[in-house]
Scaffold this motif. Structure first.
Motif, PDB file in Angstrom:
ATOM      1  N   GLY A 157     -45.022 -15.436  42.064  1.00  0.00           N
ATOM      2  CA  GLY A 157     -44.647 -16.226  43.225  1.00  0.00           C
ATOM      3  C   GLY A 157     -43.222 -15.978  43.686  1.00  0.00           C
ATOM      4  N   LEU A 158     -42.674 -14.809  43.303  1.00  0.00           N
ATOM      5  CA  LEU A 158     -41.292 -14.463  43.664  1.00  0.00           C
ATOM      6  C   LEU A 158     -41.272 -13.212  44.531  1.00  0.00           C
ATOM      7  N   GLY A 159     -42.089 -13.226  45.581  1.00  0.00           N
ATOM      8  CA  GLY A 159     -42.234 -12.053  46.432  1.00  0.00           C
ATOM      9  C   GLY A 159     -40.939 -11.588  47.068  1.00  0.00           C
ATOM     10  N   TYR A 160     -40.095 -12.559  47.477  1.00  0.00           N
ATOM     11  CA  TYR A 160     -38.823 -12.201  48.122  1.00  0.00           C
ATOM     12  C   TYR A 160     -37.906 -11.456  47.148  1.00  0.00           C
ATOM     13  N   LEU A 161     -37.958 -11.848  45.882  1.00  0.00           N
ATOM     14  CA  LEU A 161     -37.145 -11.174  44.870  1.00  0.00           C
ATOM     15  C   LEU A 161     -37.583  -9.718  44.731  1.00  0.00           C
ATOM     16  N   GLY A 162     -38.903  -9.506  44.727  1.00  0.00           N
ATOM     17  CA  GLY A 162     -39.432  -8.149  44.622  1.00  0.00           C
ATOM     18  C   GLY A 162     -39.016  -7.286  45.792  1.00  0.00           C
ATOM     19  N   THR A 163     -39.041  -7.877  47.003  1.00  0.00           N
ATOM     20  CA  THR A 163     -38.616  -7.143  48.203  1.00  0.00           C
ATOM     21  C   THR A 163     -37.146  -6.766  48.109  1.00  0.00           C
ATOM     22  N   GLY A 164     -36.339  -7.702  47.623  1.00  0.00           N
ATOM     23  CA  GLY A 164     -34.904  -7.452  47.476  1.00  0.00           C
ATOM     24  C   GLY A 164     -34.619  -6.347  46.480  1.00  0.00           C
ATOM     25  N   VAL A 165     -35.317  -6.363  45.358  1.00  0.00           N
ATOM     26  CA  VAL A 165     -35.123  -5.333  44.329  1.00  0.00           C
ATOM     27  C   VAL A 165     -35.576  -3.974  44.845  1.00  0.00           C
ATOM     28  N   SER A 166     -36.676  -3.946  45.596  1.00  0.00           N
ATOM     29  CA  SER A 166     -37.181  -2.691  46.161  1.00  0.00           C
ATOM     30  C   SER A 166     -36.165  -2.082  47.129  1.00  0.00           C
ATOM     31  N   LEU A 167     -35.564  -2.928  47.971  1.00  0.00           N
ATOM     32  CA  LEU A 167     -34.526  -2.460  48.896  1.00  0.00           C
ATOM     33  C   LEU A 167     -33.316  -1.949  48.129  1.00  0.00           C
ATOM     34  N   PHE A 168     -32.983  -2.626  47.044  1.00  0.00           N
ATOM     35  CA  PHE A 168     -31.869  -2.234  46.184  1.00  0.00           C
ATOM     36  C   PHE A 168     -32.117  -0.838  45.602  1.00  0.00           C
ATOM     37  N   ILE A 169     -33.343  -0.588  45.153  1.00  0.00           N
ATOM     38  CA  ILE A 169     -33.706   0.715  44.592  1.00  0.00           C
ATOM     39  C   ILE A 169     -33.662   1.791  45.671  1.00  0.00           C
ATOM     40  N   ASN A 170     -34.205   1.484  46.839  1.00  0.00           N
ATOM     41  CA  ASN A 170     -34.188   2.443  47.949  1.00  0.00           C
ATOM     42  C   ASN A 170     -32.767   2.775  48.384  1.00  0.00           C
ATOM     43  N   PHE A 171     -31.887   1.788  48.307  1.00  0.00           N
ATOM     44  CA  PHE A 171     -30.486   2.009  48.653  1.00  0.00           C
ATOM     45  C   PHE A 171     -29.833   3.012  47.708  1.00  0.00           C
ATOM     46  N   PHE A 172     -30.036   2.836  46.425  1.00  0.00           N
ATOM     47  CA  PHE A 172     -29.395   3.712  45.444  1.00  0.00           C
ATOM     48  C   PHE A 172     -30.059   5.089  45.346  1.00  0.00           C
ATOM     49  N   THR A 173     -31.267   5.214  45.884  1.00  0.00           N
ATOM     50  CA  THR A 173     -31.931   6.527  45.894  1.00  0.00           C
ATOM     51  C   THR A 173     -31.910   7.132  47.304  1.00  0.00           C
ATOM     52  N   PHE A 174     -30.963   6.694  48.106  1.00  0.00           N
ATOM     53  CA  PHE A 174     -30.810   7.085  49.506  1.00  0.00           C
ATOM     54  C   PHE A 174     -30.732   8.603  49.691  1.00  0.00           C
ATOM     55  N   PHE A 175     -30.098   9.294  48.743  1.00  0.00           N
ATOM     56  CA  PHE A 175     -29.850  10.731  48.904  1.00  0.00           C
ATOM     57  C   PHE A 175     -30.812  11.630  48.123  1.00  0.00           C
ATOM     58  N   THR A 176     -31.822  11.072  47.505  1.00  0.00           N
ATOM     59  CA  THR A 176     -32.667  11.884  46.626  1.00  0.00           C
ATOM     60  C   THR A 176     -33.361  13.041  47.351  1.00  0.00           C
ATOM     61  N   ILE A 177     -33.951  12.765  48.513  1.00  0.00           N
ATOM     62  CA  ILE A 177     -34.685  13.810  49.234  1.00  0.00           C
ATOM     63  C   ILE A 177     -33.757  14.938  49.706  1.00  0.00           C
ATOM     64  N   PRO A 178     -32.646  14.629  50.409  1.00  0.00           N
ATOM     65  CA  PRO A 178     -31.756  15.732  50.801  1.00  0.00           C
ATOM     66  C   PRO A 178     -31.162  16.482  49.626  1.00  0.00           C
ATOM     67  N   LEU A 179     -30.937  15.811  48.500  1.00  0.00           N
ATOM     68  CA  LEU A 179     -30.412  16.501  47.318  1.00  0.00           C
ATOM     69  C   LEU A 179     -31.410  17.521  46.774  1.00  0.00           C
ATOM     70  N   ILE A 180     -32.690  17.239  46.955  1.00  0.00           N
ATOM     71  CA  ILE A 180     -33.726  18.178  46.499  1.00  0.00           C
ATOM     72  C   ILE A 180     -33.870  19.348  47.458  1.00  0.00           C
ATOM     73  N   ILE A 181     -33.963  19.069  48.755  1.00  0.00           N
ATOM     74  CA  ILE A 181     -34.260  20.142  49.718  1.00  0.00           C
ATOM     75  C   ILE A 181     -33.029  20.925  50.156  1.00  0.00           C
ATOM     76  N   PHE A 182     -31.874  20.267  50.184  1.00  0.00           N
ATOM     77  CA  PHE A 182     -30.646  20.963  50.586  1.00  0.00           C
ATOM     78  C   PHE A 182     -29.772  21.325  49.385  1.00  0.00           C
ATOM     79  N   GLY A 183     -29.861  20.526  48.326  1.00  0.00           N
ATOM     80  CA  GLY A 183     -29.037  20.766  47.138  1.00  0.00           C
ATOM     81  C   GLY A 183     -29.749  21.455  46.008  1.00  0.00           C
ATOM     82  N   ASP A 184     -31.080  21.681  46.179  1.00  0.00           N
ATOM     83  CA  ASP A 184     -31.898  22.378  45.169  1.00  0.00           C
ATOM     84  C   ASP A 184     -31.857  21.711  43.794  1.00  0.00           C
ATOM     85  N   LEU A 185     -31.831  20.380  43.778  1.00  0.00           N
ATOM     86  CA  LEU A 185     -31.841  19.659  42.515  1.00  0.00           C
ATOM     87  C   LEU A 185     -33.261  19.305  42.088  1.00  0.00           C
ATOM     88  N   LYS A 186     -33.434  19.103  40.791  1.00  0.00           N
ATOM     89  CA  LYS A 186     -34.697  18.610  40.261  1.00  0.00           C
ATOM     90  C   LYS A 186     -34.788  17.106  40.522  1.00  0.00           C
TER      91      LYS A 186
END
Length: 264
Positions: A157-186
């Protein structure tokens, strides 16, 4: 030029500086170049996906699958623990399969920035080795974690908390895709490096993250249809932010190299 991981190590030690207004203007100019074309691609792709999904639903569950009552059966509170796990894994896998498409829009932004030609095939650029596996892996990991947290908090029954944590994770993984395609990282290196980049300048990155998200939703004002054409604004923000950071690093490397050569 230093390898991406070496640049990340330098950033980890020394940090970096970026300017919000410069990046915003950079992203806005980039967005103007890709908005119409990418919007048309998203429109066509969305129609095709909806038709396919509805067709599969009717095929496997019958016409009743299109009713609201049928969809209620898939709400979290109506699923068993095993069903929740299967659903979370399945959604993460489906999201991961489409991850190279998001990377393809970043490639389109890159082509526009360099005044290179791009077309529909551009968004499928990364459905090939070695990028697909890394993009799939990083999207699957992030999706699995966010879905797991979302389902757990929703069941409590804590749906808002889950949404907040998901946004928090997306924020910290903001650069993952460009780091893979432009930076050639694993995949794992991209996640770790993204966290470093964000934590070294969290305020400005957060502002850009929010602006990118809100900018993508501006099209909702135009009877929801316009969002198709504004959705890629976040892509332009991500692209502009990434290259603002690493362009600065490359310039610093050049200055350091000149300084070293003067003493040799």
């Amino acid at each position: 030029m230093k390898a991406t991981l070496d640049q990340i190590e330098d950033i980890k030690k020394n940090g970096y500086s970026i300017d919000f207004s410069t990046i915003f203007n950079y992203a806005l100019e980039n967005f103007k170049k890709i908005a119409l074309y990418s919007g048309l691609i998203i429109l066509v792709f969305s129609v095709v996906v909806v038709i396919v999904v509805m067709g599969l639903a009717v095929t496997f569950y019958g016409v009743k699958s299109l009713s609201e009552n049928f969809l209620e059966n898939f709400q979290i509170q109506n699923l068993s623990y095993i069903q929740q796990v299967i659903t979370a894994v399945s959604l993460a896998a489906v999201t991961a399969v489409f991850a190279p498409l998001g990377a393809g829009f970043l490639k389109m932004a890159d082509c526009a920035d360099k005044d290179e030609e791009f077309n529909v095939s551009t968004i499928f650029t990364y459905y090939r080795a070695p990028y697909f596996l890394q993009l799939f892996a990083v999207a699957f990991i992030i999706g699995l974690v966010t879905n797991g947290i979302s389902y757990s908090t929703e069941s409590l029954g804590l749906g808002y908390l889950g949404t907040g944590v998901s946004l928090f994770i997306n924020f910290f993984t903001f650069f993952t895709i460009p780091l893979i395609i432009f930076g050639d990282l694993k995949a794992i290196d991209a996640i770790k490096s993204s966290i470093i980049l964000v934590t070294k300048n969290p305020v400005i990155i957060f502002c850009l993250f929010i602006i990118g998200f809100l900018g993508s939703l501006v099209g909702l004002v135009a009877c929801c249809v316009g969002v198709i054409f504004t959705a890629v604004f976040n892509t332009s923000i991500t692209y502009a932010t990434y290259f603002s950071i690493f362009s600065e690093e490359e310039e610093q490397d050049s200055i350091d190299s000149i300084g070293q050569s003067d003493f040799e």
